[in-house]
Scaffold this motif. Sequence first.
Motif, PDB file in Angstrom:
ATOM      1  N   SER A  65       0.774  -1.091  -0.012  1.00 17.65           N
ATOM      2  CA  SER A  65      -0.034  -0.112   0.057  1.00 17.65           C
ATOM      3  C   SER A  65       0.733   1.136  -0.091  1.00 17.65           C
ATOM      4  O   SER A  65       0.361   2.417   0.076  1.00 17.65           O
ATOM      5  CB  SER A  65      -0.937  -0.043   1.154  1.00 17.65           C
ATOM      6  OG  SER A  65      -1.749  -1.013   1.122  1.00 17.65           O
ATOM      7  N   ARG A  85      -6.772  -2.662  -5.600  1.00 24.42           N
ATOM      8  CA  ARG A  85      -8.048  -2.395  -5.050  1.00 24.42           C
ATOM      9  C   ARG A  85      -8.590  -1.200  -5.983  1.00 24.42           C
ATOM     10  O   ARG A  85      -8.025  -0.549  -6.685  1.00 24.42           O
ATOM     11  CB  ARG A  85      -7.834  -1.781  -3.697  1.00 24.42           C
ATOM     12  CG  ARG A  85      -7.394  -2.579  -2.637  1.00 24.42           C
ATOM     13  CD  ARG A  85      -8.126  -3.690  -2.309  1.00 24.42           C
ATOM     14  NE  ARG A  85      -7.722  -4.529  -1.291  1.00 24.42           N
ATOM     15  CZ  ARG A  85      -8.426  -5.765  -0.949  1.00 24.42           C
ATOM     16  NH1 ARG A  85      -9.526  -6.097  -1.420  1.00 24.42           N
ATOM     17  NH2 ARG A  85      -7.537  -6.590  -0.113  1.00 24.42           N
ATOM     18  N   SER A  89      -5.761   1.698  -3.358  1.00 22.84           N
ATOM     19  CA  SER A  89      -5.125   2.065  -2.017  1.00 22.84           C
ATOM     20  C   SER A  89      -4.167   0.739  -1.756  1.00 22.84           C
ATOM     21  O   SER A  89      -3.360   0.751  -1.063  1.00 22.84           O
ATOM     22  CB  SER A  89      -6.083   2.145  -0.939  1.00 22.84           C
ATOM     23  OG  SER A  89      -6.699   0.670  -1.137  1.00 22.84           O
ATOM     24  N   GLN A  90      -4.120  -0.302  -2.917  1.00 20.14           N
ATOM     25  CA  GLN A  90      -3.511  -1.553  -2.566  1.00 20.14           C
ATOM     26  C   GLN A  90      -3.201  -2.216  -3.894  1.00 20.14           C
ATOM     27  O   GLN A  90      -4.033  -2.222  -4.686  1.00 20.14           O
ATOM     28  CB  GLN A  90      -3.999  -2.524  -1.619  1.00 20.14           C
ATOM     29  CG  GLN A  90      -3.289  -3.537  -0.972  1.00 20.14           C
ATOM     30  CD  GLN A  90      -3.977  -4.634  -0.244  1.00 20.14           C
ATOM     31  OE1 GLN A  90      -4.958  -5.001  -0.573  1.00 20.14           O
ATOM     32  NE2 GLN A  90      -3.459  -4.888   1.074  1.00 20.14           N
TER      33      GLN A  90
END
Length: 221
Positions: A65, A85, A89-90
């Motif tokens: 992240s 995501r 975010s990831q």
Amino acid sequence: MVTSQLLNSIPGLRHAFGNAAELIPAALAPVWAQRPAKRQVHGTRVEHVTCARQEIGDADGFFTSAPGIPVSIITADCVPLLLARRDGSQVGAIHAGWRGLQDNIIPAAIAAMAAAASAPALVAAVGPTICVDCYEVSEELADAFASRFGAAAVPRFRHLDLRAVAELQLQAAGVREIEHVGGCTCCRRDAAGAPFYRSYRRGDRGSQMHSGLYITPKGEK
């Protein structure tokens, strides 16, 4: 360089799958020096990357992240799988050959990513991979995959469909948005008729192709 429309639809990410002409895609160049130090071994270890140039050792799945740190894998004919995501975010990268698929590296990686952060759903891009027509395996291995994953895994006698198995595992883990890009590493050719990728099955040796993605740092355009 090959990219995914699905991953391109997520703001704040950069990604690419390499090919024979561009083993390290230009899209990864700005942060390439920050990549983790790792060695792929056709295993199922998945590592959370939290800092630049992290010493990881043996692993075949990576996620982060942290902006500006690329997660990447090296492949020839195996599945290069990039995950993200929906909110950017990831991100994650998985090297999944038949051993990794058989030993559940995809569900292991998705579980590890979920444990590290509660965030929106994942999307997946399955990159350049040897096609079912080119991938003939032993009868024993084909039977093992057919028994476990069904007819979709072995649509022809002794021919294994790695993409189909990867998609089955992604769907079983709850991933609903999946894109297949890049075509076959063994039989795809460029406009001049030359091999578009490096392929172990075709006899290529030496450097292999890198695929990866990263979250762009603030201020990077």
